[in-house]
Design a protein around this motif. Structure first.
Motif, PDB file in Angstrom:
ATOM      1  N   TYR A  41      26.679  13.181  26.534  1.00 12.71           N
ATOM      2  CA  TYR A  41      25.771  12.105  26.910  1.00 12.71           C
ATOM      3  C   TYR A  41      25.880  11.004  25.886  1.00 12.71           C
ATOM      4  O   TYR A  41      26.131  11.232  24.709  1.00 12.71           O
ATOM      5  CB  TYR A  41      24.335  12.601  27.137  1.00 12.71           C
ATOM      6  N   THR A  42      25.745   9.777  26.376  1.00 14.75           N
ATOM      7  CA  THR A  42      25.881   8.607  25.530  1.00 14.75           C
ATOM      8  C   THR A  42      24.576   7.828  25.534  1.00 14.75           C
ATOM      9  O   THR A  42      23.773   7.943  26.455  1.00 14.75           O
ATOM     10  CB  THR A  42      27.006   7.677  26.031  1.00 14.75           C
ATOM     11  N   GLY A  43      24.387   7.062  24.520  1.00 13.20           N
ATOM     12  CA  GLY A  43      23.208   6.217  24.415  1.00 13.20           C
ATOM     13  C   GLY A  43      23.194   5.526  23.075  1.00 13.20           C
ATOM     14  O   GLY A  43      24.123   5.657  22.285  1.00 13.20           O
ATOM     15  N   LYS A  44      22.147   4.785  22.865  1.00 10.84           N
ATOM     16  CA  LYS A  44      21.951   4.108  21.588  1.00 10.84           C
ATOM     17  C   LYS A  44      20.694   4.672  20.958  1.00 10.84           C
ATOM     18  O   LYS A  44      19.649   4.731  21.596  1.00 10.84           O
ATOM     19  CB  LYS A  44      21.818   2.605  21.793  1.00 10.84           C
ATOM     20  N   GLU A  45      20.794   5.070  19.705  1.00 15.33           N
ATOM     21  CA  GLU A  45      19.646   5.671  19.024  1.00 15.33           C
ATOM     22  C   GLU A  45      18.461   4.727  18.926  1.00 15.33           C
ATOM     23  O   GLU A  45      17.321   5.171  18.862  1.00 15.33           O
ATOM     24  CB  GLU A  45      20.045   6.148  17.628  1.00 15.33           C
ATOM     25  N   SER A  46      18.709   3.442  18.957  1.00 12.44           N
ATOM     26  CA  SER A  46      17.619   2.474  18.817  1.00 12.44           C
ATOM     27  C   SER A  46      16.813   2.306  20.101  1.00 12.44           C
ATOM     28  O   SER A  46      15.749   1.697  20.088  1.00 12.44           O
ATOM     29  CB  SER A  46      18.177   1.119  18.378  1.00 12.44           C
ATOM     30  N   VAL A  47      17.287   2.850  21.214  1.00  5.52           N
ATOM     31  CA  VAL A  47      16.593   2.714  22.491  1.00  5.52           C
ATOM     32  C   VAL A  47      15.735   3.952  22.720  1.00  5.52           C
ATOM     33  O   VAL A  47      16.183   5.085  22.543  1.00  5.52           O
ATOM     34  CB  VAL A  47      17.623   2.526  23.637  1.00  5.52           C
ATOM     35  N   ALA A  48      14.498   3.739  23.124  1.00  4.82           N
ATOM     36  CA  ALA A  48      13.544   4.845  23.272  1.00  4.82           C
ATOM     37  C   ALA A  48      13.989   5.865  24.315  1.00  4.82           C
ATOM     38  O   ALA A  48      13.775   7.062  24.137  1.00  4.82           O
ATOM     39  CB  ALA A  48      12.170   4.297  23.636  1.00  4.82           C
ATOM     40  N   ASN A  49      14.607   5.432  25.417  1.00  3.40           N
ATOM     41  CA  ASN A  49      15.025   6.372  26.467  1.00  3.40           C
ATOM     42  C   ASN A  49      16.022   7.402  25.938  1.00  3.40           C
ATOM     43  O   ASN A  49      16.031   8.538  26.386  1.00  3.40           O
ATOM     44  CB  ASN A  49      15.657   5.627  27.646  1.00  3.40           C
ATOM     45  N   THR A  50      16.861   7.002  24.994  1.00  2.70           N
ATOM     46  CA  THR A  50      17.832   7.931  24.432  1.00  2.70           C
ATOM     47  C   THR A  50      17.128   9.024  23.638  1.00  2.70           C
ATOM     48  O   THR A  50      17.476  10.194  23.743  1.00  2.70           O
ATOM     49  CB  THR A  50      18.841   7.184  23.539  1.00  2.70           C
ATOM     50  N   SER A  51      16.107   8.677  22.879  1.00  7.90           N
ATOM     51  CA  SER A  51      15.405   9.702  22.104  1.00  7.90           C
ATOM     52  C   SER A  51      14.592  10.619  23.006  1.00  7.90           C
ATOM     53  O   SER A  51      14.449  11.805  22.716  1.00  7.90           O
ATOM     54  CB  SER A  51      14.530   9.059  21.035  1.00  7.90           C
TER      55      SER A  51
END
Length: 147
Positions: free
Chosen positions: A56-66
């Motif tokens: 899975y990919t995402g950006k740590e700074s975005v709340a949905n990823t956390s």
């Protein structure tokens, strides 16, 4: 005789401390789970080596990823033999080109995490949003049957 009693007392205190430390370590192993973070180069090498994996990919700074990371951690706590890898797209050089080339997608969506399933190095399934726990469980069951 007094020396033997003193040594025995010190050994028993040491034993209690050792058992407590061992117990805390085992508790930590049971309660925590680590999601392996991979680099773009590692993803490329796994694809080229025909590996089967879920990413899975995402950006740590975005709340949905956390939030999605919490779902993945909950799943992995119950299914310790499974592996789900994480790729932080903020740390990728030329993230848009990488995502387009390896994940067949246009642009990098920074608002939602994405889940990709690779079977023998081929992208078979992709989800462009965060999955709920039960959807993730279904995905991993089908992945484990297919690999």
């Amino acid at each position: 005789m007094d020396k033997i009693k003193k040594i025995w007392k010190e050994l028993s205190v040491f034993g209690v401390v050792l058992v407590c430390i061992l117990g805390l370590y085992i508790y930590r192993l049971i309660v925590t789970v680590d999601i392996p973070t991979v680099s773009g180069d590692k993803v490329v090498s796994m694809i080229e080596n025909d590996k089967s994996f879920v990413l899975y990919t995402g950006k740590e700074s975005v709340a949905n990823t956390s939030v999605y990371a919490t779902t993945v951690e909950t799943y992995l706590k119950k299914n310790r033999s499974d592996k789900i890898y994480y790729l932080d797209t903020e740390k990728l050089d030329e993230a848009e080109a990488f995502v387009k080339k390896y994940f067949d997608e246009e642009g990098v969506d920074s608002t939602n995490p994405h889940t990709y399933v690779f079977i023998n190095g081929d992208l078979t399934t992709k989800y462009t949003s965060a999955l709920g726990y039960y959807d993730l469980d279904k995905l991993m069951n089908s992945f484990n049957e297919a690999k």
